[in-house]
Design an enzyme around this catalytic site. Sequence first.
Site, PDB file in Angstrom:
ATOM      1  N   SER A   1       0.833  -1.205   0.000  1.00  0.00           N
ATOM      2  CA  SER A   1       0.000   0.000   0.000  1.00  0.00           C
ATOM      3  C   SER A   1       0.864   1.250   0.000  1.00  0.00           C
ATOM      4  O   SER A   1       1.806   1.363   0.791  1.00  0.00           O
ATOM      5  CB  SER A   1      -0.915  -0.002   1.229  1.00  0.00           C
ATOM      6  OG  SER A   1      -1.776   1.103   1.219  1.00  0.00           O
TER       7      SER A   1
ATOM      8  N   THR B   1      -9.629   2.524 -15.649  1.00  0.00           N
ATOM      9  CA  THR B   1      -8.636   3.544 -15.981  1.00  0.00           C
ATOM     10  C   THR B   1      -7.656   3.723 -14.823  1.00  0.00           C
ATOM     11  O   THR B   1      -8.057   3.848 -13.668  1.00  0.00           O
ATOM     12  CB  THR B   1      -9.327   4.890 -16.282  1.00  0.00           C
ATOM     13  OG1 THR B   1     -10.219   4.710 -17.379  1.00  0.00           O
ATOM     14  CG2 THR B   1      -8.303   5.955 -16.636  1.00  0.00           C
TER      15      THR B   1
ATOM     16  N   CYS C   1      -7.971   0.618  10.950  1.00  0.00           N
ATOM     17  CA  CYS C   1      -9.109  -0.031  10.291  1.00  0.00           C
ATOM     18  C   CYS C   1     -10.027  -0.754  11.266  1.00  0.00           C
ATOM     19  O   CYS C   1     -11.090  -1.213  10.895  1.00  0.00           O
ATOM     20  CB  CYS C   1      -8.607  -1.013   9.225  1.00  0.00           C
ATOM     21  SG  CYS C   1      -7.722  -0.215   7.881  1.00  0.00           S
TER      22      CYS C   1
END
Length: 383
Positions: A200, A238, A325
Amino acid sequence: MEIYLDNSATTKPYSEVVEKMIYALTTDYANPSAVHKKGVEVEKKIKKIRQEIAKSVGCKDKEIIFTSGGTEANNTIIRGITNLHKKRKNHIITTNIEHPSVLRTMEDLEDQGFEVTYLKVNDKGVVSIDDVKNAIKGNTILISMMHVNNEIGSVQPIKEIGKHLSTLKEKVYLHVDAVQSFAKINFKPSRYNIDFMSVSGHKLHGPKGIGFMYIKDNNKIKPMLTGGGQEIGIRSGTENVAGIYGLGEAINIIMSDLNSKIENIDRLKVLLKDFIVENIEDIKVNSPEDGVCHILNISFKGVKGEVLLHHLAQQGVFVSTGSACSSKKKGSHVLNAIGLTSEEIDGAIRFSLSDMTSEEEIIAACEIIKKSVEELRFIIKRR
């Protein structure tokens, strides 16, 4: 003075990263799939960034697939490999201290009929290599394990696990969540026999919303997203051009002289730990001695971690009580797993450092932490 010690949750982007992203948004804004000149130019730059990342990882260009971050990478790999082989093998091995993006995925797969073995860890937060070996069965398709735990910084024996898997007659894939280890431990996935790896960007001074998967050559997974066929058909959509530009720049910077960066972060962590151990009573260091360089978890007995967190924040010191999280949920599954008491869990604080952390900040933070703990304990005793 602002002292940011919550780098396991996210890091501040390098200024060069921000500049690259602004350039992407204002100048290189064309769609890399477009066939005109501006689109082709962006596509070439993304290709170059992919090559540079692959070089730092020690792999081939086509083994790097851009994603929106660690959660998407973990989900794509775990779901992709299990769905591809579910008719033949349906057993997965993981640990009981994984990130929620892995644990919740495992629970979902169990609902779909997969069998999941959750290996326990010792009081240092590390799995036994023998437990891993004994858990492997004829229908085991995947071992999914974090390299470094995001709450206490314990390091799993990934190299030994990979070595063992290479000796098996039946293929068992190894997925490593390297979100907290990439650029904090100097390693190459190919040397560890890793088949899949998640990284990440915002954990290494890059932007949020970008990351990458390492997918070892010839390994196949079933894509989660289908569409225009970007990222060799594994992750259609994209490309996040600004994110990729920023990620590439962050990796270039952090990988330059990586070993010295790791040594300096570890030195500062030891400085912080030693001060707390020597100057604050009734504490318990939850991070193992041989843990990763940037994470230090300590329980301050008699003090609520959340109260201490807010008290420190008022004085400009920013820390956490666990994973960003899952920190709003009750308790910590990681601290529970390593055998801490409820009082120790309630009083736990995670300090996490980075390449941007300075010695001056650590010295200042030490005094603020000591004073804050003493003040809170004094208030509690008066009640």
